[in-house]
Design a protein around this motif. Sequence first.
Motif, PDB file in Angstrom:
ATOM      1  N   ALA A  45      21.352  39.797  60.641  1.00 35.93           N
ATOM      2  CA  ALA A  45      22.038  38.772  59.842  1.00 35.93           C
ATOM      3  C   ALA A  45      23.487  38.642  60.276  1.00 35.93           C
ATOM      4  N   GLN A 133      15.429  37.217  55.732  1.00 38.13           N
ATOM      5  CA  GLN A 133      16.342  36.655  56.737  1.00 38.13           C
ATOM      6  C   GLN A 133      15.646  35.644  57.635  1.00 38.13           C
ATOM      7  N   ARG A 175      10.363  31.826  56.849  1.00 44.78           N
ATOM      8  CA  ARG A 175      11.514  32.457  57.514  1.00 44.78           C
ATOM      9  C   ARG A 175      11.782  31.857  58.891  1.00 44.78           C
TER      10      ARG A 175
END
Length: 205
Positions: A45, A133, A175
């Motif tokens: 991230a 994420q 995602r």
Amino acid sequence: MSHRSLILAALVLASFAGPALAQDVRVYGPTETVDPGDVARILGAPEARPAIKMRSLRLLDGVRAGKPAPAERVATVDDDSAATDAAGPSEPKGPSALALPVQFGFDSAEIQPAARRQLDALAEGIRMLPAAQPVTIEGHTDAAGTAQYNEQLSQRRAQSVKQYLVAAHGIDPARLRVVGMGQRGMLPDLAPHAAEQRRVQFRGE
């Protein structure tokens, strides 16, 4: 704008623009082993990556008063970054994306069996990331063919990689964001028609 003001403006742009515009891609070869740990580090991230330190400049009192000052003392950084500057330039950041030479059938979005080993390792790395994420999957082509055709083909190929990651590894499709880049975003150190330009690139969001 005075000559001294132009120098200060150049210093500000140099300190901000360089790191912000740099974009490194880890490009894997066709037979290279993909380390899932490296995948997780590269796609980690953005908030977990070292932030670019934005530095402010302040004029010395003598300069504000219009008095001459040595060139090296025209500007100084804030106290919290002085120690970093004294120690020298910071270490270069790692790559922000990775690229795999995913093999497809000719003029097709069908993934060839030889590409699955690297995609399986990539999937393992994605599963090491926080569960929510997002990851962007970019399809890239070389410069052969028309821009419109290549953009459509790269979109279909990126979508095919997404479907493989979902079907074979159970990754949440929500995602995975798919982008067809076509001829845009060429690797700068290679010829536009080089085989390495035909790739699928991944980046964390």
